[in-house]
Design a protein around this motif. Sequence first.
Motif: not given
Lengths: 245, 486
Positions: B241, B264, B360
């Motif tokens: 990421v 990702p 994230k």
Amino acid sequence: MPTPTLIADLRQQMAKLEGSRQPEDEEPLSTGCRELDRLLPRGGLARGTLVEWLADQGSGAGMLALLAARQACRAGRALVVMDRQRSFYPRFYPPAAAAWGYDFAQMLVIRSVSEEDELWALDQALRCRGVGAVYAPLLQLGVQDFRRLQLAAECGGTLGLFLRPATVRGDPSWADLQLAVRPRASPAGRRLCVEVVRCRGGTAGRSIELTITGTGMVPTMSTSHDPDRPTYPLPATAELARATG
Amino acid sequence: MPLAEASALAQRGGRFIALAHNRAADLAELARLAEKCERFSPLVGWETVDASTDWWPATGPAHLFLDITGIGRLFGGEERLIAEIRRDFAREGYEIEAGAASTIGRAWGGGEVQIEDCKLQIANSNLQSAICNLQSKIHSLRLPPATLSLLAQLGITRAEELLRLPRESLRSRFGERLLLRLDQFLGTAQETIVPHHPPPRFQAEWILEYPTDSRELVEQIVSQLVARIAQELAPRQEGVVQLACRLDGAGGKPLQLSVGLFRPSAQRQHLEELLRMQLEQAQLPRQIGRIGIAAQLTAALENLQAELFADSSREASRDFSLLIDRLASRLGPTAVLQPVLRSDPLPERAVSYAPVVGKKRRSEVRGQGSGVRSRKRKSQIRNLKLPADSCPLSPDPYSRPLFLHHPPLLLAAVSVVPDGPPISFEFQGQTHRIDRHWGPERIETGWWRGRSHRRDYYRVETITGHRYWIFRRLADGKWHLHGEYA
């Protein structure tokens, strides 16, 4: 004596020659107003093409373009807004879009600094199949860059909506559709006059007056075709040849 | 000490400056100091502050914890190590309290007690010294002020007095926290240091025997390092990421590149392309001797299943995330943004922009301990939801203009009555006569939020039909153009 079928055949051939290479069977996108759609050759805007909105600041074209973008961003496709800082030019303000029911989850704002970066980002966004529409205020645009963007839109099947100053009217353009928007003073509601300046494969010169209400657009009156204007736009290819030559 | 009291005291002394507490800046500085402390310890962290409780430092974390197991002898003893740390901080202008012990609780007590004792306490790891540390004041337990004052009222001033009381009554009177702190002090309850940034788990490095200036060679090495990381990641079903690349040259600052991804990815070509886009624009340091790449943030990859009939919407969303990565890599993560509405009456503050890459998303964070991946993953684009505090706007779609000037432009406007609506204004050399207007809409900001703004907004339509959003600043009566209904 030309028969109607022959004329229809020829018209189709011409559309194939000069039109974009988008599949014929694809459903056209509505502009949000049925009467305005009727002025356009395919009954709406086509994916993979560029649309220029010629207007002064404060005239309401941005709102019409945003309404058109909403139609293109159905089915989970994203809206990309180009928002470059220019002196004396206002910046995109998302709360207004939110008030019109836009979902920010599908909106991406690109704040590039230089013009070069903006053109690159515009090209990339138009080329992406996950993007429904690209919304960009563009003051200057070179013919070659314009052609590059048009090819990018065709490649990605995205709708490019460019807000441009009214002064670029008459300049060579690679947009399939050029609409000039002028506001009209009216005692009630917001009234706009939309004129089809140039239109690939359709009739230019026609205009319509719309009143925008809180729920949508209502036509006020429409004027018919102006015989002084050419039906087909002058091809930009000639201009490009001159520029590169 | 309340601000009013402090300013009254300081007025005798001369200049007095009061600054609003900036929690984010505090944290950033603490993070910098923590990074600095990494030369003393491999594991540096600070206390975890649970926002839901009334945990004591109301101003946020203020203590750094260093794991110095076995480090002391490298500096010639723990005392010397602490003295060295103290000197290091003093060079930056910080005066610190430090304590070392076998548990975090006791070390904290050692450091805090210092304030009164002015001498360094180092408790040994055996329980005996823990008991003698219990002589120390009740303040050396990390307790909220409310609990401390309650204990003081009861006449309990030393930790050992607490131990004599039955645990059950302590729990019912003071809650779970007191017992937890007591146990952490004694070492019977475990407490771990949460490192302030997890060390990158995936990294690759290339040290050149002979330093180079060749861009081609650097690109070649970078591509090999990326391949190495991708190879490590792929079997674990994880993707990058946030990717960092560092090029060390002879002298001068190293070149540091950072790539944030929207989704990702462990695809070698994609990561390589993103890094190359930045390398092309950057000026390489001279005589590069070391190239390192680290995946600073990783997340579980989206499982892709081969499909007989291609799902165009999923493909489109994948395309979109690739576009975001490319845009963010060349233009920088701060240029690719998503608007977030905020409940602020001031128009320029009613929207903020959040970068979409390099973080994230909630669905990608693994359940801690359980190790179960969240399998429910809808379209990635839809995962970016508005936060709960966003405010609904007024139902009138014309209440705000689509384009806003920032900062507002000064105008010359004419109004018939003082403090009344304008009848015309001049902008860019043109006179605009106003046909209709809506308003005023008064917008004021709270006095507690810095410079106060008081404005009367008018939505105006000129006789040509153009619409603008202008306001009069109530402080000086000057007119400004703020927005355009484009």
